[in-house]
Design a protein around this motif. Structure first.
Motif, PDB file in Angstrom:
ATOM      1  N   LYS A 110       0.874  -1.248  -0.383  1.00  0.00           N
ATOM      2  CA  LYS A 110       0.139  -0.205  -0.385  1.00  0.00           C
ATOM      3  C   LYS A 110       1.303   1.220   0.012  1.00  0.00           C
ATOM      4  O   LYS A 110       0.383   2.505  -0.751  1.00  0.00           O
ATOM      5  CB  LYS A 110      -0.524  -0.385   1.049  1.00  0.00           C
ATOM      6  CG  LYS A 110      -1.983   1.078   1.052  1.00  0.00           C
ATOM      7  CD  LYS A 110      -2.827   0.867   2.430  1.00  0.00           C
ATOM      8  CE  LYS A 110      -3.941   2.250   1.774  1.00  0.00           C
ATOM      9  NZ  LYS A 110      -4.507   2.318   3.483  1.00  0.00           N
ATOM     10  N   TYR A 113       2.177   2.058  -3.296  1.00  0.00           N
ATOM     11  CA  TYR A 113       1.586   2.074  -4.353  1.00  0.00           C
ATOM     12  C   TYR A 113       1.354   3.786  -4.176  1.00  0.00           C
ATOM     13  O   TYR A 113       1.152   4.170  -5.358  1.00  0.00           O
ATOM     14  CB  TYR A 113       0.358   1.323  -4.335  1.00  0.00           C
ATOM     15  CG  TYR A 113      -1.330   1.692  -4.842  1.00  0.00           C
ATOM     16  CD1 TYR A 113      -0.969   1.826  -5.791  1.00  0.00           C
ATOM     17  CD2 TYR A 113      -2.552   2.841  -4.225  1.00  0.00           C
ATOM     18  CE1 TYR A 113      -2.618   2.180  -6.929  1.00  0.00           C
ATOM     19  CE2 TYR A 113      -3.316   3.068  -4.984  1.00  0.00           C
ATOM     20  CZ  TYR A 113      -3.122   3.166  -6.327  1.00  0.00           C
ATOM     21  OH  TYR A 113      -4.435   3.431  -7.292  1.00  0.00           O
ATOM     22  N   LYS A 117       1.534   7.123  -7.195  1.00  0.00           N
ATOM     23  CA  LYS A 117       0.802   7.934  -7.008  1.00  0.00           C
ATOM     24  C   LYS A 117       1.419   9.066  -7.007  1.00  0.00           C
ATOM     25  O   LYS A 117       1.377  10.271  -8.096  1.00  0.00           O
ATOM     26  CB  LYS A 117       0.176   7.544  -6.099  1.00  0.00           C
ATOM     27  CG  LYS A 117      -1.256   6.621  -7.004  1.00  0.00           C
ATOM     28  CD  LYS A 117      -2.553   6.535  -6.348  1.00  0.00           C
ATOM     29  CE  LYS A 117      -2.622   7.634  -5.024  1.00  0.00           C
ATOM     30  NZ  LYS A 117      -4.311   6.865  -4.693  1.00  0.00           N
ATOM     31  N   GLU A 131       2.129   0.381 -12.694  1.00  0.00           N
ATOM     32  CA  GLU A 131       2.318  -1.266 -12.033  1.00  0.00           C
ATOM     33  C   GLU A 131       4.150  -0.547 -12.195  1.00  0.00           C
ATOM     34  O   GLU A 131       4.545  -0.635 -11.698  1.00  0.00           O
ATOM     35  CB  GLU A 131       2.095  -2.010 -13.273  1.00  0.00           C
ATOM     36  CG  GLU A 131       2.628  -3.039 -12.646  1.00  0.00           C
ATOM     37  CD  GLU A 131       2.400  -4.503 -13.482  1.00  0.00           C
ATOM     38  OE1 GLU A 131       2.285  -5.497 -13.387  1.00  0.00           O
ATOM     39  OE2 GLU A 131       1.257  -4.397 -14.535  1.00  0.00           O
ATOM     40  N   ALA A 134       5.480   1.402  -9.497  1.00  0.00           N
ATOM     41  CA  ALA A 134       5.745   0.388  -8.181  1.00  0.00           C
ATOM     42  C   ALA A 134       6.859  -0.247  -8.656  1.00  0.00           C
ATOM     43  O   ALA A 134       7.371  -0.756  -7.301  1.00  0.00           O
ATOM     44  CB  ALA A 134       4.461  -0.168  -7.866  1.00  0.00           C
TER      45      ALA A 134
END
Length: 150
Positions: A110, A113, A117, A131, A134
């Motif tokens: 999390k 992620y 962002k 992706e 990340a």
């Protein structure tokens, strides 16, 4: 037709300055003063544009200095390693991290992620999938000695 080889060109300066804490002292003053730009003008504008950020966050910026000594700058997101270490609650990363060493901290997917962002808002990352960003963050976390738990 006149030759363009003697024309003055824009100069790019890359700096990492703490958000809301820019001052004409090093590194800002010497970097801009040597190019003929008033460091105080940059500092006032930078501090105003980073006022919404938490003070002290290292903020990379790319300054474009034109031949007439005017400038513009683009503020980027904080370095990935800073965001990872902050999420992990670690002060410093590992200087040399090898498999089997004790990690300096742990972050969840999390966290990865959320950092992805933030990083995807940069102009450089605009065409890259979340992706892929990340995966890059997971690799950076491994480099600084932070373990990503699933």
């Amino acid at each position: 037709m006149a030759s363009r080889s003697g024309a003055a060109k824009d100069v790019l300066v890359k700096l990492i300055v703490d958000a809301g804490k820019a001052s004409p002292q090093p590194p800002v003053g010497p970097a801009l003063g040597s190019k003929g730009v008033k460091a105080m003008d940059f500092c006032k504008e930078f501090n105003a544009r980073t006022a919404h950020l938490q003070p002290g966050i290292p903020t990379p910026c790319l300054i474009t200095i034109r031949p007439d000594r005017t400038f513009s700058f683009e503020i980027k997101s904080p370095p990935t390693s800073y965001l990872i270490l902050k999420a992990a609650g670690a002060e410093k990363g590992a200087s040399q991290y090898r498999k089997g060493d004790k990690p300096v901290g742990k972050i969840s997917l999390k966290h990865v992620y959320e950092i992805a962002k933030i990083k995807q808002k940069d102009v450089r990352m605009s065409g890259i999938s979340l992706e892929s960003v990340a995966k890059s963050i997971v690799a950076t976390a491994k480099t600084v000695g932070v373990e990503v738990v699933h």
